[in-house]
Design a protein around this motif. Structure first.
Motif, short mmCIF file in Angstrom:
data_model
loop_
_atom_site.label_atom_id
_atom_site.label_comp_id
_atom_site.label_asym_id
_atom_site.label_seq_id
_atom_site.Cartn_x
_atom_site.Cartn_y
_atom_site.Cartn_z
N ILE A 190 -23.12 10.30 -27.05
CA ILE A 190 -23.47 11.29 -27.58
C ILE A 190 -24.30 10.63 -28.53
N ASP A 191 -25.82 10.91 -28.40
CA ASP A 191 -26.77 9.68 -29.02
C ASP A 191 -27.48 10.77 -30.26
N ALA A 192 -27.36 10.41 -31.10
CA ALA A 192 -27.36 11.36 -32.04
C ALA A 192 -28.35 9.91 -33.41
N SER A 193 -28.61 8.95 -32.42
CA SER A 193 -29.06 8.08 -33.84
C SER A 193 -30.93 8.64 -34.29
N GLY A 194 -31.59 9.83 -33.44
CA GLY A 194 -32.97 9.87 -34.33
C GLY A 194 -33.90 9.22 -34.52
N THR A 195 -35.27 9.14 -34.70
CA THR A 195 -35.93 8.69 -34.07
C THR A 195 -36.91 8.15 -35.49
N TRP A 196 -36.33 7.70 -36.75
CA TRP A 196 -36.57 7.44 -37.45
C TRP A 196 -37.21 5.85 -37.61
N SER A 197 -36.14 5.20 -37.26
CA SER A 197 -36.45 4.34 -36.74
C SER A 197 -37.65 3.13 -36.33
N ILE A 198 -38.52 4.28 -35.19
CA ILE A 198 -39.49 3.99 -34.46
C ILE A 198 -40.87 4.97 -35.20
N PRO A 199 -41.75 4.76 -36.44
CA PRO A 199 -43.17 5.72 -36.79
C PRO A 199 -44.27 4.90 -35.77
N SER A 200 -44.63 6.24 -35.04
CA SER A 200 -45.16 6.11 -34.37
C SER A 200 -47.00 5.11 -35.08
N PRO A 201 -47.68 4.85 -34.58
CA PRO A 201 -48.96 3.77 -35.41
C PRO A 201 -49.85 3.90 -35.23
N MET A 202 -50.74 3.76 -36.13
CA MET A 202 -51.98 4.85 -36.58
C MET A 202 -53.40 4.92 -35.15
N GLY A 203 -53.24 4.08 -34.59
CA GLY A 203 -53.91 3.99 -33.04
C GLY A 203 -54.20 5.14 -32.80
N ALA A 204 -54.97 5.78 -32.03
CA ALA A 204 -55.53 7.25 -31.72
C ALA A 204 -54.47 7.35 -30.03
N ASP A 205 -53.99 6.10 -29.73
CA ASP A 205 -53.91 6.05 -27.68
C ASP A 205 -51.83 5.50 -27.83
N GLY A 206 -52.08 5.51 -29.23
CA GLY A 206 -50.27 5.46 -28.96
C GLY A 206 -50.13 4.20 -29.82
N LEU A 207 -50.99 3.26 -29.26
CA LEU A 207 -50.44 1.67 -29.87
C LEU A 207 -50.74 1.30 -30.76
N PRO A 208 -50.66 0.19 -31.97
CA PRO A 208 -50.99 0.35 -33.22
C PRO A 208 -52.66 0.08 -33.40
N ALA A 209 -52.92 -0.43 -33.92
CA ALA A 209 -54.62 -0.87 -33.82
C ALA A 209 -54.93 -1.24 -34.20
N ILE A 210 -56.65 -2.30 -33.53
CA ILE A 210 -56.60 -3.12 -33.69
C ILE A 210 -56.33 -3.94 -35.07
N SER A 211 -55.32 -5.01 -34.60
CA SER A 211 -55.05 -5.57 -36.61
C SER A 211 -54.48 -4.60 -37.41
N GLU A 212 -54.16 -3.81 -36.87
CA GLU A 212 -52.75 -3.08 -37.85
C GLU A 212 -51.81 -4.08 -38.59
N LYS A 213 -50.85 -4.90 -36.89
CA LYS A 213 -49.75 -5.62 -37.67
C LYS A 213 -50.19 -6.22 -38.38
N ALA A 214 -52.02 -6.94 -38.19
CA ALA A 214 -51.99 -8.07 -39.58
C ALA A 214 -52.31 -7.59 -40.79
N ALA A 215 -52.49 -5.98 -41.23
CA ALA A 215 -52.81 -5.39 -42.18
C ALA A 215 -51.33 -4.84 -42.84
N ALA A 216 -50.36 -5.53 -41.92
CA ALA A 216 -48.98 -4.32 -42.56
C ALA A 216 -48.91 -4.08 -44.13
N ASP A 217 -49.21 -5.08 -45.21
CA ASP A 217 -48.99 -4.75 -46.65
C ASP A 217 -49.37 -4.12 -47.25
N ARG A 218 -50.82 -3.44 -46.80
CA ARG A 218 -51.20 -2.43 -47.22
C ARG A 218 -51.31 -1.18 -46.26
#
Length: 457
Positions: A156-184
């Motif tokens: 029974i997998d009740a591990s939730g979804t908390w560990s993977i937040p969705s990115p800001m990119g509207a296509d479901g992928l990280p926006a360009i340079s989203e990872k590079a700006a992770a400090d903000r």
């Protein structure tokens, strides 16, 4: 291990992944059925994910966030449920209910055990031969770096979804340079009671991306901070327009705390602590000195901000389930039979009816995704839904099919409308009488006072 030393499948434990609200409820229902659960929790305590939002208040009152089977287990310890009409914070929920429940389960809960794989013993996902007769093997990584394999009769997998937040990119992928700006960039509702977190946003301009309850909560917290810290401002970035649905179900919501949060946000649009930008689908993040500039797919550029809070939902981690045969909807990544009930692309006002083993079964027998993880990428999951899921599943594993298929729950209506084609269309307009979205100016002012005691996440 030789074949002769492997116990019969019925003697093996049911492995439950995650010691959160639904995982622990699953264990309680299994115990009630005379079955042996083994709960594997990656964190150091019960409700590890819940503790990450300890400062946020639930929509549901205590009466709706404790499980009946769990209460029976707790009763001999002298545990008494808090006032059923009051609303716990995540911290209250973890400390006053989840941890005591895990303590009662004792050695049936293992901490520091991260599940890295689930498979059928001796069978990868390709092999058909005698597949259903084989026990599951659950691979875990321990806190000290060691590895272990556990045999299970069911998972029974009740591990939730908390560990993977969705990115800001509207296509479901990280926006360009989203990872590079992770400090903000943060992907959680900020806890402004923490001095370091408070200092991060005080007197700063922050973009809040998202249109759900978490975004409402973050805006409320930042607006409250703005009253004490001049210069604090929020830019609320919405992928769609402002319409009748934007602020939730309001008074039509049978969860009053959830409706109240949306109504507070709606009532606060004139207060001026934030400005909203609609129809803005983020494509890229650019540096402008010490600030960030968000760039939309249509080329629009947001005024520079100091911080970004991305609250665009969560998604399930399916990586450790790659060797089992799951039947998942191609859009929501939820069980195929459940997906039509919860799909925000097609839902209108109303409720998701209670469901159990029939909707949660997969081509692979005896493995179930439950709780928030069963909803895949769909939002608005209720604890009551999860408790009913695991009651039904425990009954099915125990062989009580009649109880497994019996509905023992009535869910409240959300009062939230959505419709195909309108869900993410910023310029869509529909008459109010139809319960749909309405067009609104592209910019408006948002601000809200101190969150009430009945807010939620």
């Amino acid at each position: 291990m030789s074949t002769n030393s492997v116990p019969s499948t019925d003697q093996l434990p049911v492995v439950v992944i995650g010691a959160g609200p639904v995982g622990l409820a699953a264990a309680a229902h299994l115990v009630e059925r005379g079955l042996e659960p083994l709960v594997l929790e990656a964190g150091p305590s019960a409700g590890t994910a819940v503790r990450d939002w300890a400062h946020v208040r639930l929509f549901s009152p205590w009466a709706e966030v404790t499980d009946p089977a769990a209460e029976k287990l707790l009763a001999p310890t002298g545990w008494i449920r808090p006032d059923g009409a009051t609303y716990p914070t995540g911290g209250d929920w973890a400390e006053q209910y989840l941890q005591p429940l895990a303590d009662v389960l004792a050695d049936k809960v293992r901490y520091g055990a991260t599940v890295t794989g689930v498979a059928r013993a001796g069978r990868d996902r390709i092999v058909d031969a005698d597949r259903d007769e084989q026990p599951f093997t659950v691979h875990i990584e321990l806190a000290d770096g060691g590895e272990e394999r556990i045999s299970a009769r069911a998972v029974i997998d009740a591990s939730g979804t908390w560990s993977i937040p969705s990115p800001m990119g509207a296509d479901g992928l990280p926006a360009i340079s989203e990872k590079a700006a992770a400090d903000r960039i943060s992907y959680r509702v900020p806890d402004l009671r923490d001095p370091a977190v408070r200092a991060r946003y005080a007197g700063k301009r922050t973009a809040v991306i998202g249109s759900g309850a978490s975004a409402f909560t973050a805006l409320a917290y930042l607006a409250d901070l703005a009253k004490d810290e001049p210069g604090t401002h929020a830019a609320w970035v919405l992928r769609r327009g402002i319409g009748a649905n934007t602020f939730g179900g309001g008074e039509a919501d049978q969860l009053p705390a959830r409706g109240a949060l949306g109504l507070r946000a709606k009532a606060a649009v004139e207060a001026g602590h934030a400005s909203a930008v609609t129809g803005f689908r983020t494509q890229a993040v650019e540096r402008d000195g010490d600030q960030l500039v968000l760039v939309a797919e249509d080329g629009r550029r947001l005024d520079p901000v100091d911080e970004v809070i991305v609250l665009t939902g969560f998604r399930p981690d399916l990586s450790f389930l790659s060797e089992v045969r799951l039947g998942l909807d191609e859009r929501l990544q939820a069980p195929t039979a459940l997906a039509p009930l919860i799909d925000p692309n097609v839902h209108s006002c109303g409720t998701v009816y209670p469901h159990g083993v029939n909707e949660l079964s997969h081509p692979e027998q005896d493995i179930y995704l439950v709780g928030m993880k069963s909803y895949g990428r769909a939002p608005t999951f209720l604890a009551m839904t999860g408790y009913e899921q695991v009651r039904s599943i425990a009954a099915a594993i125990a062989g009580d099919q009649e109880a497994a298929e019996r509905v023992e729950l009535t869910l409240p209506e959300t009062g939230v409308c959505g419709g195909a084609g309108l869900f993410d269309e910023p310029d869509a307009a529909q008459a109010e009488t139809g319960g749909g979205c309405c067009a609104a100016p592209a910019t408006l002012q948002v601000g809200v006072g101190a969150p009430t005691t009945s807010g939620g996440c």
